[in-house]
Design a protein around this motif. Structure first.
Motif, mmCIF file in Angstrom:
data_model
loop_
_atom_site.group_PDB
_atom_site.id
_atom_site.type_symbol
_atom_site.label_atom_id
_atom_site.label_comp_id
_atom_site.label_asym_id
_atom_site.label_seq_id
_atom_site.Cartn_x
_atom_site.Cartn_y
_atom_site.Cartn_z
ATOM 1 N N ALA A 69 0.831 -1.202 0.000
ATOM 2 C CA ALA A 69 0.000 0.000 0.000
ATOM 3 C C ALA A 69 0.869 1.257 0.000
ATOM 4 C CB ALA A 69 -0.931 -0.007 1.206
ATOM 5 N N LYS A 70 1.967 1.240 0.744
ATOM 6 C CA LYS A 70 2.868 2.395 0.784
ATOM 7 C C LYS A 70 3.542 2.618 -0.568
ATOM 8 C CE LYS A 70 3.763 2.457 5.727
ATOM 9 N NZ LYS A 70 4.730 2.236 6.800
ATOM 10 N N LYS A 71 3.765 1.539 -1.318
ATOM 11 C CA LYS A 71 4.358 1.664 -2.661
ATOM 12 C C LYS A 71 3.371 2.276 -3.650
ATOM 13 C CE LYS A 71 6.910 -2.535 -2.332
ATOM 14 N NZ LYS A 71 7.008 -3.869 -2.886
ATOM 15 N N ASN A 72 2.066 2.017 -3.451
ATOM 16 C CA ASN A 72 1.037 2.426 -4.414
ATOM 17 C C ASN A 72 0.270 3.673 -3.980
ATOM 18 O OD1 ASN A 72 1.647 0.153 -5.946
ATOM 19 N ND2 ASN A 72 0.201 -1.118 -4.826
ATOM 20 N N MET A 73 0.897 4.561 -3.215
ATOM 21 C CA MET A 73 0.181 5.737 -2.716
ATOM 22 C C MET A 73 0.029 6.793 -3.811
ATOM 23 S SD MET A 73 1.427 6.107 1.194
ATOM 24 C CE MET A 73 0.002 6.941 1.789
ATOM 25 N N VAL A 74 -1.165 7.431 -3.834
ATOM 26 C CA VAL A 74 -1.461 8.485 -4.805
ATOM 27 C C VAL A 74 -2.044 9.696 -4.085
ATOM 28 C CG1 VAL A 74 -1.803 6.972 -6.790
ATOM 29 C CG2 VAL A 74 -3.715 7.464 -5.285
ATOM 30 N N LYS A 75 -1.878 10.875 -4.686
ATOM 31 C CA LYS A 75 -2.404 12.127 -4.144
ATOM 32 C C LYS A 75 -3.801 12.364 -4.701
ATOM 33 C CE LYS A 75 -1.425 16.012 -1.884
ATOM 34 N NZ LYS A 75 -2.056 15.948 -0.584
ATOM 35 N N ILE A 76 -4.743 12.756 -3.837
ATOM 36 C CA ILE A 76 -6.139 12.960 -4.211
ATOM 37 C C ILE A 76 -6.477 14.449 -4.106
ATOM 38 C CG2 ILE A 76 -8.523 12.333 -3.662
ATOM 39 C CD1 ILE A 76 -6.771 9.942 -4.533
ATOM 40 N N SER A 77 -7.243 14.984 -5.075
ATOM 41 C CA SER A 77 -7.711 16.378 -5.025
ATOM 42 C C SER A 77 -8.891 16.475 -4.068
ATOM 43 C CB SER A 77 -8.169 16.838 -6.411
ATOM 44 O OG SER A 77 -7.099 16.825 -7.300
ATOM 45 N N LEU A 78 -8.762 17.317 -3.048
ATOM 46 C CA LEU A 78 -9.826 17.509 -2.072
ATOM 47 C C LEU A 78 -10.317 18.945 -2.100
ATOM 48 C CD1 LEU A 78 -8.319 15.624 1.013
ATOM 49 C CD2 LEU A 78 -9.894 14.737 -0.690
ATOM 50 N N ALA A 79 -11.538 19.157 -1.635
ATOM 51 C CA ALA A 79 -12.098 20.497 -1.468
ATOM 52 C C ALA A 79 -12.439 20.655 0.008
ATOM 53 C CB ALA A 79 -13.333 20.672 -2.335
ATOM 54 N N GLY A 80 -11.472 21.096 0.796
ATOM 55 C CA GLY A 80 -11.664 21.192 2.243
ATOM 56 C C GLY A 80 -11.701 19.797 2.850
ATOM 57 N N SER A 81 -12.833 19.464 3.485
ATOM 58 C CA SER A 81 -12.954 18.151 4.115
ATOM 59 C C SER A 81 -13.834 17.209 3.299
ATOM 60 C CB SER A 81 -13.512 18.300 5.527
ATOM 61 O OG SER A 81 -14.831 18.805 5.451
ATOM 62 N N THR A 82 -14.101 17.560 2.028
ATOM 63 C CA THR A 82 -14.906 16.712 1.162
ATOM 64 C C THR A 82 -14.251 16.649 -0.218
ATOM 65 O OG1 THR A 82 -17.161 16.259 0.401
ATOM 66 C CG2 THR A 82 -16.477 18.567 0.433
ATOM 67 N N ILE A 83 -14.999 16.137 -1.208
ATOM 68 C CA ILE A 83 -14.467 16.039 -2.566
ATOM 69 C C ILE A 83 -15.045 17.177 -3.419
ATOM 70 C CG2 ILE A 83 -13.991 13.575 -2.465
ATOM 71 C CD1 ILE A 83 -16.641 13.041 -3.874
ATOM 72 N N PRO A 84 -14.371 17.558 -4.517
ATOM 73 C CA PRO A 84 -14.834 18.701 -5.305
ATOM 74 C C PRO A 84 -16.141 18.475 -6.068
ATOM 75 C CG PRO A 84 -12.614 18.028 -5.983
ATOM 76 C CD PRO A 84 -13.076 17.085 -4.937
ATOM 77 N N HIS A 85 -16.421 17.246 -6.501
ATOM 78 C CA HIS A 85 -17.629 17.001 -7.305
ATOM 79 C C HIS A 85 -18.033 15.532 -7.217
ATOM 80 C CE1 HIS A 85 -15.095 15.099 -10.419
ATOM 81 N NE2 HIS A 85 -14.242 16.082 -10.181
ATOM 82 N N ASP A 86 -19.249 15.222 -7.723
ATOM 83 C CA ASP A 86 -19.731 13.839 -7.762
ATOM 84 C C ASP A 86 -18.845 13.024 -8.687
ATOM 85 O OD1 ASP A 86 -21.754 15.115 -6.461
ATOM 86 O OD2 ASP A 86 -23.368 14.283 -7.670
ATOM 87 N N VAL A 87 -18.681 11.754 -8.378
ATOM 88 C CA VAL A 87 -17.887 10.885 -9.240
ATOM 89 C C VAL A 87 -18.366 9.445 -9.086
ATOM 90 C CG1 VAL A 87 -16.028 10.415 -7.585
ATOM 91 C CG2 VAL A 87 -15.530 10.405 -10.018
ATOM 92 N N LEU A 88 -18.251 8.688 -10.162
ATOM 93 C CA LEU A 88 -18.589 7.261 -10.150
ATOM 94 C C LEU A 88 -17.314 6.486 -10.446
ATOM 95 C CD1 LEU A 88 -20.938 5.187 -10.013
ATOM 96 C CD2 LEU A 88 -21.032 5.323 -12.488
ATOM 97 N N GLY A 89 -16.872 5.673 -9.484
ATOM 98 C CA GLY A 89 -15.671 4.847 -9.672
ATOM 99 C C GLY A 89 -16.092 3.441 -10.041
ATOM 100 N N ILE A 90 -15.457 2.892 -11.079
ATOM 101 C CA ILE A 90 -15.802 1.550 -11.550
ATOM 102 C C ILE A 90 -14.534 0.722 -11.670
ATOM 103 C CG2 ILE A 90 -16.790 0.211 -13.446
ATOM 104 C CD1 ILE A 90 -18.453 2.720 -14.130
ATOM 105 N N PHE A 91 -14.584 -0.482 -11.116
ATOM 106 C CA PHE A 91 -13.516 -1.457 -11.314
ATOM 107 C C PHE A 91 -14.161 -2.832 -11.355
ATOM 108 C CE2 PHE A 91 -10.400 -4.568 -10.156
ATOM 109 C CZ PHE A 91 -9.294 -4.178 -10.890
ATOM 110 N N GLY A 92 -14.014 -3.540 -12.464
ATOM 111 C CA GLY A 92 -14.636 -4.855 -12.606
ATOM 112 C C GLY A 92 -16.130 -4.741 -12.424
#
Length: 168
Positions: A69-92
């Protein structure tokens, strides 16, 4: 507070075990048990990663999962304490709907999604698992959704406009 398992000192990362699975293989001498651990690691400030560790013992599987998990870390865009907009994540077959929420709402999400949100440091969000509820697919779909988030500054840079024109 998360602790570094090697020498029991406080760690700068939030480590959450999402799912532990015991699998067995039948051999001539009987059954051989092995374990897999799905782990989410984050700093609580917008960086998160996940890993799957497999080993003969639970603690080893968790340590391997944390290392991956430490090898695969990514930076996420946040808007304060929430997310900037609605999003649908799909995997399999897993699909996760993420919606920003106003201050004071809290994390309204199921087990696997909640672990990712707490690790990344999101305090206010509404999430719903659509279709599959397999923890591995849900975590991967959540990560895919979070990675596809863009802040108003990023959208303005892509479109060649100012932030005021984008936000309205």
């Amino acid at each position: 507070m998360a602790y570094n398992r090697a020498n029991n000192e406080p760690s700068e990362f939030i480590e959450k075990v999402v799912y532990l699975n015991r699998v067995s293989k039948t051999v001539k001498g009987g059954r051989v048990m092995k374990f897999s651990a799905l782990v989410v690691v984050g700093d609580g400030k917008g960086t998160v990663g996940y890993g799957l560790g497999k080993a003969a013992e639970v603690s080893e599987a968790i340590l391997k999962g944390i290392a991956e998990a430490k090898k695969n870390m990514v930076k996420i865009s946040l808007a304060g304490s929430t997310i900037p907009h609605d999003v649908l994540g799909i995997f399999g077959a897993g699909s996760v709907l993420l919606k920003p929420a106003p201050e004071g709402t809290g994390v309204i999400a199921g087990g696997a999604v909640r672990a990712v949100m707490e690790a990344v440091g999101i305090k206010n969000i509404c999430a719903k698992c659509l279709r599959s509820n397999n923890p591995q697919n849900v975590v991967k779909a959540t990560m895919q959704g979070l990675q596809s988030l863009r802040s108003p500054e990023q959208v303005a840079a892509i479109r060649g406009k100012s932030v005021e024109e984008i936000v309205g």
